[in-house]
Design a protein around this motif. Structure first.
Motif, PDB file in Angstrom:
ATOM      1  N   MET A 157      -2.564   3.927  -5.550  1.00 39.73           N
ATOM      2  CA  MET A 157      -2.895   3.156  -4.348  1.00 39.73           C
ATOM      3  C   MET A 157      -1.752   2.299  -3.808  1.00 39.73           C
ATOM      4  N   GLY A 158      -0.801   1.932  -4.646  1.00 37.23           N
ATOM      5  CA  GLY A 158       0.237   1.058  -4.119  1.00 37.23           C
ATOM      6  C   GLY A 158       1.307   0.691  -5.121  1.00 37.23           C
ATOM      7  N   PHE A 159       2.139  -0.253  -4.697  1.00 37.23           N
ATOM      8  CA  PHE A 159       3.319  -0.662  -5.444  1.00 37.23           C
ATOM      9  C   PHE A 159       3.300  -2.168  -5.658  1.00 37.23           C
ATOM     10  N   LYS A 160       3.656  -2.586  -6.859  1.00 41.95           N
ATOM     11  CA  LYS A 160       3.723  -4.007  -7.180  1.00 41.95           C
ATOM     12  C   LYS A 160       5.190  -4.425  -7.195  1.00 41.95           C
ATOM     13  N   PHE A 161       5.488  -5.511  -6.489  1.00 39.21           N
ATOM     14  CA  PHE A 161       6.823  -6.099  -6.457  1.00 39.21           C
ATOM     15  C   PHE A 161       6.757  -7.489  -7.065  1.00 39.21           C
ATOM     16  N   VAL A 162       7.827  -7.886  -7.736  1.00 38.01           N
ATOM     17  CA  VAL A 162       7.930  -9.238  -8.283  1.00 38.01           C
ATOM     18  C   VAL A 162       9.126  -9.926  -7.637  1.00 38.01           C
ATOM     19  N   LYS A 163       9.024 -11.229  -7.527  1.00 39.30           N
ATOM     20  CA  LYS A 163      10.094 -12.025  -6.923  1.00 39.30           C
ATOM     21  C   LYS A 163      11.350 -11.903  -7.782  1.00 39.30           C
ATOM     22  N   ALA A 164      12.495 -11.705  -7.120  1.00 34.03           N
ATOM     23  CA  ALA A 164      13.772 -11.533  -7.821  1.00 34.03           C
ATOM     24  C   ALA A 164      14.902 -11.987  -6.899  1.00 34.03           C
ATOM     25  N   GLN A 165      16.113 -11.870  -7.376  1.00 35.87           N
ATOM     26  CA  GLN A 165      17.277 -12.165  -6.546  1.00 35.87           C
ATOM     27  C   GLN A 165      17.438 -11.060  -5.502  1.00 35.87           C
ATOM     28  N   ILE A 188       0.839  -1.202   0.000  1.00 39.63           N
ATOM     29  CA  ILE A 188       0.000   0.000   0.000  1.00 39.63           C
ATOM     30  C   ILE A 188       0.872   1.250   0.000  1.00 39.63           C
ATOM     31  N   ASN A 189       0.456   2.242  -0.762  1.00 39.42           N
ATOM     32  CA  ASN A 189       1.129   3.538  -0.810  1.00 39.42           C
ATOM     33  C   ASN A 189       0.633   4.373   0.367  1.00 39.42           C
ATOM     34  N   ARG A 244      16.345  -6.369  -0.429  1.00 36.37           N
ATOM     35  CA  ARG A 244      17.258  -7.296   0.272  1.00 36.37           C
ATOM     36  C   ARG A 244      16.621  -8.668   0.485  1.00 36.37           C
ATOM     37  N   ASN A 245      15.286  -8.692   0.558  1.00 36.82           N
ATOM     38  CA  ASN A 245      14.559  -9.947   0.757  1.00 36.82           C
ATOM     39  C   ASN A 245      14.122 -10.599  -0.552  1.00 36.82           C
ATOM     40  N   GLY A 246      14.600 -10.075  -1.682  1.00 39.49           N
ATOM     41  CA  GLY A 246      14.319 -10.711  -2.962  1.00 39.49           C
ATOM     42  C   GLY A 246      13.068 -10.232  -3.667  1.00 39.49           C
ATOM     43  N   TRP A 247      12.697  -8.966  -3.497  1.00 44.60           N
ATOM     44  CA  TRP A 247      11.536  -8.404  -4.183  1.00 44.60           C
ATOM     45  C   TRP A 247      11.974  -7.183  -4.979  1.00 44.60           C
ATOM     46  N   LYS A 248      11.624  -7.132  -6.248  1.00 38.51           N
ATOM     47  CA  LYS A 248      11.984  -6.022  -7.122  1.00 38.51           C
ATOM     48  C   LYS A 248      10.758  -5.163  -7.379  1.00 38.51           C
ATOM     49  N   LEU A 249      10.910  -3.850  -7.191  1.00 36.79           N
ATOM     50  CA  LEU A 249       9.822  -2.919  -7.474  1.00 36.79           C
ATOM     51  C   LEU A 249       9.540  -2.935  -8.970  1.00 36.79           C
ATOM     52  N   ASP A 250       8.293  -3.245  -9.325  1.00 32.55           N
ATOM     53  CA  ASP A 250       7.921  -3.429 -10.729  1.00 32.55           C
ATOM     54  C   ASP A 250       7.095  -2.273 -11.276  1.00 32.55           C
ATOM     55  N   ASP A 280       7.434   9.374   2.441  1.00 35.74           N
ATOM     56  CA  ASP A 280       8.376   8.950   1.408  1.00 35.74           C
ATOM     57  C   ASP A 280       9.606   8.255   1.991  1.00 35.74           C
ATOM     58  N   GLU A 281      10.165   8.783   3.078  1.00 37.09           N
ATOM     59  CA  GLU A 281      11.350   8.155   3.674  1.00 37.09           C
ATOM     60  C   GLU A 281      11.030   6.735   4.140  1.00 37.09           C
ATOM     61  N   TYR A 282       9.882   6.581   4.781  1.00 34.95           N
ATOM     62  CA  TYR A 282       9.449   5.266   5.245  1.00 34.95           C
ATOM     63  C   TYR A 282       9.302   4.303   4.066  1.00 34.95           C
ATOM     64  N   MET A 283       8.627   4.775   3.007  1.00 38.69           N
ATOM     65  CA  MET A 283       8.381   3.911   1.852  1.00 38.69           C
ATOM     66  C   MET A 283       9.696   3.522   1.169  1.00 38.69           C
ATOM     67  N   LEU A 284      10.612   4.473   0.994  1.00 40.20           N
ATOM     68  CA  LEU A 284      11.870   4.185   0.309  1.00 40.20           C
ATOM     69  C   LEU A 284      12.721   3.198   1.108  1.00 40.20           C
ATOM     70  N   LYS A 285      12.715   3.321   2.426  1.00 38.62           N
ATOM     71  CA  LYS A 285      13.440   2.352   3.271  1.00 38.62           C
ATOM     72  C   LYS A 285      12.792   0.972   3.174  1.00 38.62           C
ATOM     73  N   LYS A 286      11.475   0.951   3.104  1.00 43.53           N
ATOM     74  CA  LYS A 286      10.765  -0.323   2.956  1.00 43.53           C
ATOM     75  C   LYS A 286      11.130  -0.986   1.630  1.00 43.53           C
ATOM     76  N   PHE A 287      11.241  -0.192   0.553  1.00 44.25           N
ATOM     77  CA  PHE A 287      11.633  -0.749  -0.745  1.00 44.25           C
ATOM     78  C   PHE A 287      13.021  -1.384  -0.654  1.00 44.25           C
ATOM     79  N   SER A 288      13.943  -0.738   0.063  1.00 44.47           N
ATOM     80  CA  SER A 288      15.295  -1.284   0.231  1.00 44.47           C
ATOM     81  C   SER A 288      15.238  -2.613   0.983  1.00 44.47           C
ATOM     82  N   ARG A 289      14.430  -2.651   2.024  1.00 45.42           N
ATOM     83  CA  ARG A 289      14.268  -3.881   2.810  1.00 45.42           C
ATOM     84  C   ARG A 289      13.697  -5.005   1.938  1.00 45.42           C
ATOM     85  N   LEU A 290      12.698  -4.673   1.136  1.00 46.15           N
ATOM     86  CA  LEU A 290      12.102  -5.676   0.255  1.00 46.15           C
ATOM     87  C   LEU A 290      13.107  -6.160  -0.783  1.00 46.15           C
TER      88      LEU A 290
END
Length: 173
Positions: A41-49, A10-11, A30-36, A18-28
């Protein structure tokens, strides 16, 4: 809404959190999720390295040449992850220089967003008050109550944005 190959986040507001969201993207990342991709309303991530990525936000509602715009960021080590409505999210390897090293440019960006939200809020508030006045003087306008409520809701949604942008402006002083 999530499955094994995609995840939706969710956005919480790019002007508010913005700072919270950008840090969350970095965490994701590191856990193998790429911002797609992103929507309002929100952000879609796909499984990645898993990757050690940092993210940055740029707001440019009037980009005329997207290729040139992207090349500017690529020359600094940034790659466009996704965009929506003038908001551009870039990713880069950890240690890459920040997008905004000049506070003057960042202030311009925040002021542009502030004006856009303020104008939307004021127009919505004026419209809601006008509709309520029409309803007060003429009972045949009862159907306008729903319209007035919509515009009041828009004003209510603009208020946290304005507060978030004012706080950003204060931090830059």
């Amino acid at each position: 809404m999530s499955n094994k190959e995609t995840k939706f986040v969710i956005n919480w507001g790019l002007d508010i959190a913005d700072e919270y969201m950008l840090k969350k993207f970095s965490r994701l990342a590191r856990n193998g999720w790429k911002l797609d991709s992103m929507t309002v309303m929100g952000f879609k991530f796909v499984k990645a390295q898993p990757q050690n990525k940092i993210f940055a936000l740029d707001y440019q509602p009037d980009v005329r040449d997207e290729t040139e715009y992207r090349e500017i960021f690529q020359s600094g080590g940034w790659e466009l992850a996704c965009s929506c409505g003038g908001f551009y999210i870039f990713s880069a390897d950890e240690g890459t220089c920040e997008i905004y090293t000049d506070k003057t440019e960042l202030k311009k960006q925040i002021n542009a967003r502030f004006r856009a939200v303020l104008i939307t809020g004021i127009v919505s508030l004026i419209t809601a008050v006008t509709i309520e006045a029409l309803m007060f003087f003429n009972e045949s306008f009862d159907w306008l109550l729903g319209v007035a409520l919509i515009f009041c809701g828009i004003w209510g949604a603009c208020t946290p944005w304005l507060i978030g942008l004012v706080n950003k402006k204060r931090k830059l002083r």
